[in-house]
Design an enzyme around this catalytic site. Structure first.
Site, PDB file in Angstrom:
ATOM      1  N   ASN A  69      28.115  27.133 -22.643  1.00 53.77           N
ATOM      2  CA  ASN A  69      28.657  26.870 -23.981  1.00 53.77           C
ATOM      3  C   ASN A  69      27.671  26.078 -24.843  1.00 53.77           C
ATOM      4  O   ASN A  69      26.918  25.238 -24.348  1.00 53.77           O
ATOM      5  CB  ASN A  69      30.034  26.208 -23.924  1.00 53.77           C
ATOM      6  CG  ASN A  69      30.113  24.954 -23.091  1.00 53.77           C
ATOM      7  OD1 ASN A  69      29.338  24.763 -22.162  1.00 53.77           O
ATOM      8  ND2 ASN A  69      31.060  24.097 -23.400  1.00 53.77           N
ATOM      9  N   VAL A  70      27.677  26.420 -26.121  1.00 55.57           N
ATOM     10  CA  VAL A  70      26.779  25.801 -27.102  1.00 55.57           C
ATOM     11  C   VAL A  70      27.646  25.320 -28.254  1.00 55.57           C
ATOM     12  O   VAL A  70      28.156  26.136 -29.036  1.00 55.57           O
ATOM     13  CB  VAL A  70      25.727  26.817 -27.607  1.00 55.57           C
ATOM     14  CG1 VAL A  70      24.819  26.165 -28.648  1.00 55.57           C
ATOM     15  CG2 VAL A  70      24.891  27.380 -26.453  1.00 55.57           C
ATOM     16  N   GLU A  71      27.847  24.009 -28.327  1.00 52.19           N
ATOM     17  CA  GLU A  71      28.735  23.459 -29.353  1.00 52.19           C
ATOM     18  C   GLU A  71      27.963  23.163 -30.637  1.00 52.19           C
ATOM     19  O   GLU A  71      26.729  23.273 -30.697  1.00 52.19           O
ATOM     20  CB  GLU A  71      29.440  22.213 -28.793  1.00 52.19           C
ATOM     21  CG  GLU A  71      30.342  22.585 -27.615  1.00 52.19           C
ATOM     22  CD  GLU A  71      31.218  21.458 -27.118  1.00 52.19           C
ATOM     23  OE1 GLU A  71      30.960  20.280 -27.469  1.00 52.19           O
ATOM     24  OE2 GLU A  71      32.172  21.757 -26.360  1.00 52.19           O
ATOM     25  N   GLU A 130      30.845  32.475 -22.008  1.00 52.70           N
ATOM     26  CA  GLU A 130      30.947  33.925 -21.801  1.00 52.70           C
ATOM     27  C   GLU A 130      30.399  34.685 -22.999  1.00 52.70           C
ATOM     28  O   GLU A 130      29.750  35.715 -22.860  1.00 52.70           O
ATOM     29  CB  GLU A 130      32.410  34.335 -21.572  1.00 52.70           C
ATOM     30  CG  GLU A 130      33.103  33.636 -20.417  1.00 52.70           C
ATOM     31  CD  GLU A 130      33.834  32.370 -20.855  1.00 52.70           C
ATOM     32  OE1 GLU A 130      33.239  31.564 -21.598  1.00 52.70           O
ATOM     33  OE2 GLU A 130      34.983  32.176 -20.434  1.00 52.70           O
ATOM     34  N   CYS A 149      36.780  35.208 -25.890  1.00 53.63           N
ATOM     35  CA  CYS A 149      35.804  35.690 -24.903  1.00 53.63           C
ATOM     36  C   CYS A 149      36.303  36.949 -24.198  1.00 53.63           C
ATOM     37  O   CYS A 149      35.502  37.819 -23.849  1.00 53.63           O
ATOM     38  CB  CYS A 149      35.496  34.598 -23.881  1.00 53.63           C
ATOM     39  SG  CYS A 149      34.467  33.299 -24.582  1.00 53.63           S
ATOM     40  N   CYS A 194      31.368  29.816 -26.749  1.00 51.00           N
ATOM     41  CA  CYS A 194      31.727  29.711 -25.336  1.00 51.00           C
ATOM     42  C   CYS A 194      30.629  30.317 -24.458  1.00 51.00           C
ATOM     43  O   CYS A 194      29.848  31.171 -24.893  1.00 51.00           O
ATOM     44  CB  CYS A 194      33.020  30.468 -25.064  1.00 51.00           C
ATOM     45  SG  CYS A 194      34.486  29.701 -25.726  1.00 51.00           S
ATOM     46  N   CYS A 198      38.630  32.243 -22.469  1.00 49.28           N
ATOM     47  CA  CYS A 198      39.530  32.104 -23.619  1.00 49.28           C
ATOM     48  C   CYS A 198      39.780  33.484 -24.238  1.00 49.28           C
ATOM     49  O   CYS A 198      39.105  34.472 -23.918  1.00 49.28           O
ATOM     50  CB  CYS A 198      38.945  31.146 -24.656  1.00 49.28           C
ATOM     51  SG  CYS A 198      37.668  31.883 -25.706  1.00 49.28           S
TER      52      CYS A 198
HETATM   53  N1  THU Z   1      34.759  27.125 -23.398  1.00 45.97           N
HETATM   54  C1  THU Z   1      33.979  28.106 -22.855  1.00 45.97           C
HETATM   55  O1  THU Z   1      32.744  28.013 -22.850  1.00 45.97           O
HETATM   56  N2  THU Z   1      34.594  29.197 -22.336  1.00 45.97           N
HETATM   57  C2  THU Z   1      35.941  29.375 -22.307  1.00 45.97           C
HETATM   58  O2  THU Z   1      36.391  30.444 -21.907  1.00 45.97           O
HETATM   59  C3  THU Z   1      36.841  28.285 -22.700  1.00 45.97           C
HETATM   60  C4  THU Z   1      36.204  27.167 -23.437  1.00 45.97           C
HETATM   61  C5  THU Z   1      34.098  25.958 -24.003  1.00 45.97           C
HETATM   62  C6  THU Z   1      34.261  25.865 -25.506  1.00 45.97           C
HETATM   63  C7  THU Z   1      34.049  24.390 -25.744  1.00 45.97           C
HETATM   64  O3  THU Z   1      32.645  24.151 -25.860  1.00 45.97           O
HETATM   65  C8  THU Z   1      34.549  23.735 -24.473  1.00 45.97           C
HETATM   66  O4  THU Z   1      34.646  24.761 -23.501  1.00 45.97           O
HETATM   67  C9  THU Z   1      35.902  23.068 -24.626  1.00 45.97           C
HETATM   68  O5  THU Z   1      36.840  23.949 -25.151  1.00 45.97           O
END
Ligand code: THU
Length: 143
Positions: A47-49, A60, A99, A58, A96
């Protein structure tokens, strides 16, 4: 399609390694994902915020974008995902909703229904993308 124990172990290990590359300073929730293709290739993402929280990507989705950019148009046989606070795996997490749709695109292009491995501290929740996203909208609907 089923996957061998060796592929499964390699896929889970790749997702775990990918999680170390998470950029998650806002949620502190680190996620890694790994995609296995028919030819044995594994493509990973984390994940890259973003400071504008809603723009965060996310793990995926990042993996799917990397795969598409590498020319992958189908052939997706399995997905592994894991994550937790600061990379601590407290429970299995499932992809999620967004994704699931992003994964469906690459799966549908090759007509596969990937196994989805959601990795917990001890247990692995094993399901299929079609179970997580039944009656999906996809490229075939667009002709
Ligand atoms: N996140 C994912 O990378 N994949 C998912 O399927 C669910 C959530 C990440 C998004 C965010 O950076 C962190 O998890 C918290 O929601």
């Amino acid at each position: 399609m089923t996957i061998s124990g060796t592929s499964r172990d390699a896929l889970i290990a790749a997702a775990r390694t990918a999680m170390d590359s998470a950029y998650a300073p806002y949620s502190g929730f680190h996620v890694g994902a790994a995609l296995l293709f028919e030819d044995g290739a594994i493509i990973t993402g984390a994940n890259v915020e973003n400071a504008s929280y809603g723009l965060s990507l996310c793990a995926e989705t990042v993996a799917c974008a990397i795969a598409a950019h590498a020319g992958r148009r189908g052939g997706l046989v399995a997905v592994a995902v894991l994550g937790g606070p600061a990379g601590r795996i407290d429970s299995a997490i499932t992809p999620c909703g967004r994704c699931r749709q992003v994964l469906h695109e690459i799966a549908a292009l090759g007509g596969t229904d990937p196994v989805v491995l959601c990795i917990g501290p001890k247990e692995v929740l094993e399901t299929r993308l079609s179970v997580l996203l039944p009656d999906a909208f996809g490229p075939t609907q667009l002709g």
